[in-house]
Design an enzyme around this catalytic site. Structure first.
Site, short mmCIF file in Angstrom:
data_model
loop_
_atom_site.label_atom_id
_atom_site.label_comp_id
_atom_site.label_asym_id
_atom_site.label_seq_id
_atom_site.Cartn_x
_atom_site.Cartn_y
_atom_site.Cartn_z
N ASP A 77 20.85 77.16 45.03
CA ASP A 77 19.78 78.16 44.96
C ASP A 77 19.59 78.86 46.29
O ASP A 77 20.13 78.45 47.32
CB ASP A 77 18.47 77.50 44.50
CG ASP A 77 18.21 76.14 45.16
OD1 ASP A 77 18.80 75.89 46.23
OD2 ASP A 77 17.45 75.35 44.62
N ASP A 104 8.25 67.33 40.75
CA ASP A 104 7.94 67.71 39.37
C ASP A 104 9.18 67.67 38.48
O ASP A 104 9.16 68.12 37.34
CB ASP A 104 7.31 69.13 39.34
CG ASP A 104 8.24 70.20 39.92
OD1 ASP A 104 9.38 69.87 40.32
OD2 ASP A 104 7.83 71.38 39.97
N HIS A 140 12.17 69.15 39.14
CA HIS A 140 13.09 70.29 39.16
C HIS A 140 14.43 69.92 39.83
O HIS A 140 14.48 69.11 40.73
CB HIS A 140 12.46 71.53 39.79
CG HIS A 140 12.25 71.51 41.27
ND1 HIS A 140 11.01 71.58 41.85
CD2 HIS A 140 13.11 71.49 42.31
CE1 HIS A 140 11.11 71.59 43.16
NE2 HIS A 140 12.39 71.52 43.47
N GLU A 170 12.39 74.89 37.46
CA GLU A 170 11.08 74.25 37.37
C GLU A 170 10.84 73.76 35.94
O GLU A 170 11.52 74.20 35.00
CB GLU A 170 10.00 75.27 37.76
CG GLU A 170 10.10 75.79 39.20
CD GLU A 170 9.59 74.78 40.24
OE1 GLU A 170 9.59 73.57 39.97
OE2 GLU A 170 9.21 75.23 41.34
C1 GLP Z 1 13.78 72.20 46.81
C2 GLP Z 1 15.24 72.59 46.47
C3 GLP Z 1 15.88 71.52 45.63
C4 GLP Z 1 15.58 70.19 46.27
C5 GLP Z 1 14.12 69.86 46.10
C6 GLP Z 1 13.69 68.57 46.80
O1 GLP Z 1 12.85 73.00 46.21
N1 GLP Z 1 15.43 73.86 45.88
O2 GLP Z 1 17.27 71.78 45.51
O3 GLP Z 1 16.34 69.18 45.66
O4 GLP Z 1 13.31 70.94 46.48
O5 GLP Z 1 13.47 68.77 48.15
P1 GLP Z 1 13.42 67.61 49.23
O6 GLP Z 1 14.80 67.06 49.29
O7 GLP Z 1 13.01 68.28 50.50
O8 GLP Z 1 12.43 66.61 48.72
#
Ligand code: GLP
Length: 260
Positions: free
Chosen positions: A67, A136, A138, A143
């Site tokens: 993304d 959540d 995702h 989402e």
């Molecule tokens: C972000 C990214 C995801 C990631 C997630 C968790 O929004 N777009 O690809 O896996 O959140 O983030 P973190 O690893 O900082 O907990």
């Protein structure tokens, strides 16, 4: 799903790095799907160390990121392109011309998304997709309520995700409201998936995605349908799994011929 529980986030990241490295050694032109956020940082650190100390060669590897924020200027320090360069690309011999993120200048977003998907196909598909998971549920920026068959497209972030990601920006208001993300259908086409989750704040969503029902309200639960998904956890992320003993039993009794 293979549930692998390690003592620490470092140990789980080392294991993930070994799986990625084995693929790159066996297939030097491997296609890697990459994730951002805090979770994969140690994995990238380990891969960089393998590149420096063991000569792990990324010269022919192609990467596709899950993304990217929509609407941030290219030179903004919080883009995922910038993150990837900082923590991985510039520390290895990866060829930047073979690194792709789902970006769009905004004139024809749909065509840009289609082109991203076509590029993945043209490269033979993703061999290993690295995933983190949002609290959540995702994956990428898909989402809750995202179609489980979705393709790469523009999405609106939840306020919760914007708040969680504010740590990468100088102020919470700066976090974009939109992003472009690989779809869940796109992610499901990758040949192997490695989802990493660490810390107690992920323990609830881990229990939901592994042991809960398949639902678009927990997009990561779709991985129950993936034939080659490994869920790599540290001790605290595994804390709410009801069948934890069984997963540990399975892993410690994994036959040699099945090790990968
Ligand atoms: C972000 C990214 C995801 C990631 C997630 C968790 O929004 N777009 O690809 O896996 O959140 O983030 P973190 O690893 O900082 O907990």
């Amino acid at each position: 799903m293979e549930i692998i529980i390690q003592q620490s986030d470092r140990a789980a990241s080392v294991l993930a790095a070994k799986i990625v490295a084995a693929k790159v050694r066996q297939k030097p032109d491997a296609v890697l799907g990459l994730a951002t956020g805090d979770t994969p940082l140690m994995l990238y650190e380990e891969l960089v160390a393998m590149h420096r100390n063991e000569g792990l060669d990324f010269a022919r590897v192609t990467t596709f990121n899950l993304d990217e924020y929509f609407g941030l200027p290219e030179q903004h320090p919080s883009t995922y392109r910038h993150y990837m360069e900082e923590y991985f690309f510039k520390r290895t011999n990866i060829d930047l011309r073979r690194t792709f993120l789902p970006v769009s200048a905004g004139r024809d977003v749909e065509a840009d998304c289609r082109q991203f998907e076509e590029k993945i196909k043209e490269c033979g598909g993703i061999d290993i997709q690295i995933l983190g998971v949002g609290q959540d549920g995702h994956i990428g920026f898909n989402e809750p309520s995202s179609s489980l068959a979705s393709r790469t497209r523009i999405k609106t972030l939840t306020q919760e995700t914007r708040k969680n990601n504010a740590k990468f920006f100088s102020s919470p208001d700066e976090v974009p409201k939109h992003c472009i993300t690989m779809g869940i259908g796109t992610i499901m086409e990758s040949k192997q998936v490695l989802l990493l989750a660490f810390g107690s704040k992920k323990s609830q969503v881990v229990a939901q995605l592994v042991e809960g029902p398949l639902t678009a309200m927990v997009p990561a639960s779709i991985l129950q349908f993936h034939p080659q998904a490994k869920i790599l956890l540290d001790d605290s992320a595994a804390a709410q799994l009801r069948r934890r003993d069984y997963y540990e039993w399975v892993y410690s009794n994994k036959p040699n011929w099945q090790k990968n």
